[in-house]
Design an enzyme around this catalytic site. Structure first.
Site, PDB file in Angstrom:
ATOM      1  N   TYR A 167       8.308   8.490   4.888  1.00 46.35           N
ATOM      2  CA  TYR A 167       7.631   8.917   3.677  1.00 46.35           C
ATOM      3  C   TYR A 167       8.623   9.000   2.521  1.00 46.35           C
ATOM      4  O   TYR A 167       8.375   8.471   1.428  1.00 46.35           O
ATOM      5  CB  TYR A 167       6.966  10.270   3.903  1.00 46.35           C
ATOM      6  CG  TYR A 167       6.224  10.807   2.697  1.00 46.35           C
ATOM      7  CD1 TYR A 167       4.988  10.285   2.339  1.00 46.35           C
ATOM      8  CD2 TYR A 167       6.760  11.836   1.934  1.00 46.35           C
ATOM      9  CE1 TYR A 167       4.291  10.773   1.238  1.00 46.35           C
ATOM     10  CE2 TYR A 167       6.083  12.340   0.833  1.00 46.35           C
ATOM     11  CZ  TYR A 167       4.847  11.803   0.492  1.00 46.35           C
ATOM     12  OH  TYR A 167       4.179  12.298  -0.610  1.00 46.35           O
ATOM     13  N   ASP A 220      -8.407  -1.777  -0.402  1.00 47.44           N
ATOM     14  CA  ASP A 220      -7.388  -1.474   0.606  1.00 47.44           C
ATOM     15  C   ASP A 220      -6.067  -1.989   0.053  1.00 47.44           C
ATOM     16  O   ASP A 220      -5.873  -3.199  -0.073  1.00 47.44           O
ATOM     17  CB  ASP A 220      -7.742  -2.167   1.922  1.00 47.44           C
ATOM     18  CG  ASP A 220      -6.717  -1.930   3.027  1.00 47.44           C
ATOM     19  OD1 ASP A 220      -5.631  -1.372   2.743  1.00 47.44           O
ATOM     20  OD2 ASP A 220      -6.999  -2.320   4.165  1.00 47.44           O
ATOM     21  N   LYS A 227       8.600   6.566  -0.736  1.00 46.26           N
ATOM     22  CA  LYS A 227       8.344   7.160  -2.051  1.00 46.26           C
ATOM     23  C   LYS A 227       9.524   6.916  -2.999  1.00 46.26           C
ATOM     24  O   LYS A 227       9.323   6.789  -4.218  1.00 46.26           O
ATOM     25  CB  LYS A 227       8.053   8.654  -1.918  1.00 46.26           C
ATOM     26  CG  LYS A 227       6.673   8.947  -1.356  1.00 46.26           C
ATOM     27  CD  LYS A 227       5.568   8.419  -2.260  1.00 46.26           C
ATOM     28  CE  LYS A 227       4.188   8.846  -1.798  1.00 46.26           C
ATOM     29  NZ  LYS A 227       3.110   8.367  -2.698  1.00 46.26           N
ATOM     30  N   SER A 254       8.808  14.154  -4.879  1.00 46.16           N
ATOM     31  CA  SER A 254      10.210  14.579  -4.947  1.00 46.16           C
ATOM     32  C   SER A 254      10.915  14.336  -3.626  1.00 46.16           C
ATOM     33  O   SER A 254      12.148  14.343  -3.566  1.00 46.16           O
ATOM     34  CB  SER A 254      10.302  16.057  -5.335  1.00 46.16           C
ATOM     35  OG  SER A 254       9.533  16.856  -4.449  1.00 46.16           O
TER      36      SER A 254
END
Length: 228
Positions: A152, A53, A156, A130
């Site tokens: 997100y 995890d 990222k 991207s």
């Protein structure tokens, strides 16, 4: 025999990447949070399983200790575990998104570094996006510019930056971030977009099999380098 660990590999891109690397002769460890699903995936593939995890320090340490005891080294690490964190934005959701998509990279990388240093060809691949590229999300000609996925995208972007910084800090290990392509997985089902998993996993597998002269500190898709 190349020893490979893939996080979040019980389904989707991670699972398909594991299958491709097994076919190339790698010893693949399927890392998964859920022990039942992970063990089943590993058995189906013919891989090995470690409970992992990425949001839990002890789980990460135990997984790398298991690999170290069995193999003595780690040649390839693929950071694949991630969450979309779509929907309402609040503090707990933001913390979970960054803990999984960015801090998890730190946990696993730090635990893996001693084993990676024992490899003759150490390689780390971050399955990034991207959506984390400022260039892509501000370019009206790119589909990323129309997707409102704040947590997100931000996490990222952090994942890509961590990859670049690790490459600077550890020049003996290749670190690259990869945009695998929009893929139809459980994570993207709500959007109804994406190609089959196979071509995207092929992108990840290609970067997981770099030779010693391969690049480091980059963000790439299947066509080449992507601007950050």
């Amino acid at each position: 025999m190349t020893v490979t660990l893939i996080t979040g590999a019980n389904k989707g891109i991670g699972y398909e990447t594991a299958g491709r690397l097994l076919a190339l002769g790698h010893t693949v460890y399927v890392g998964a949070r859920d022990a039942g699903r992970g063990a089943h995936a590993a058995a189906t593939l013919g891989a090995r399983f470690v409970q992992l995890d990425v949001t839990d320090d002890e789980s990460v340490r135990a997984a790398l200790d298991t690999i170290g005891a069995a193999e003595g080294r780690l040649d390839v690490l693929v950071h694949n575990a991630g969450i979309l964190a779509a929907g309402p934005i609040d503090g707990p959701t933001a913390l979970l998104a960054f803990d999984t998509n960015a801090v998890g990279i730190v946990r696993v990388t730090e635990a893996a570094l001693p084993l990676l240093r024992k490899s003759a060809n150490p390689t780390v691949v971050t399955v990034s996006s991207s959506m984390g590229s400022f260039w892509a999300v501000t370019n009206p000609e790119r589909p990323e510019s129309g997707l409102p996925l704040a947590l997100y995208a931000a996490s990222k972007a952090a994942a890509t930056m961590l990859t670049v910084q690790y490459a600077k800090a550890h020049p003996g290990i290749r670190f690259n971030a990869v945009e695998p392509g929009a893929t139809a997985t459980d994570m993207t089902a709500a959007f109804g977009i994406g190609r089959p998993v196979g071509p995207s996993a092929a992108v990840v597998a290609r970067w997981a099999t770099l030779g010693p002269d391969g690049p480091t500190g980059t963000l790439q898709d299947e066509r080449g380098p992507l601007p950050f």
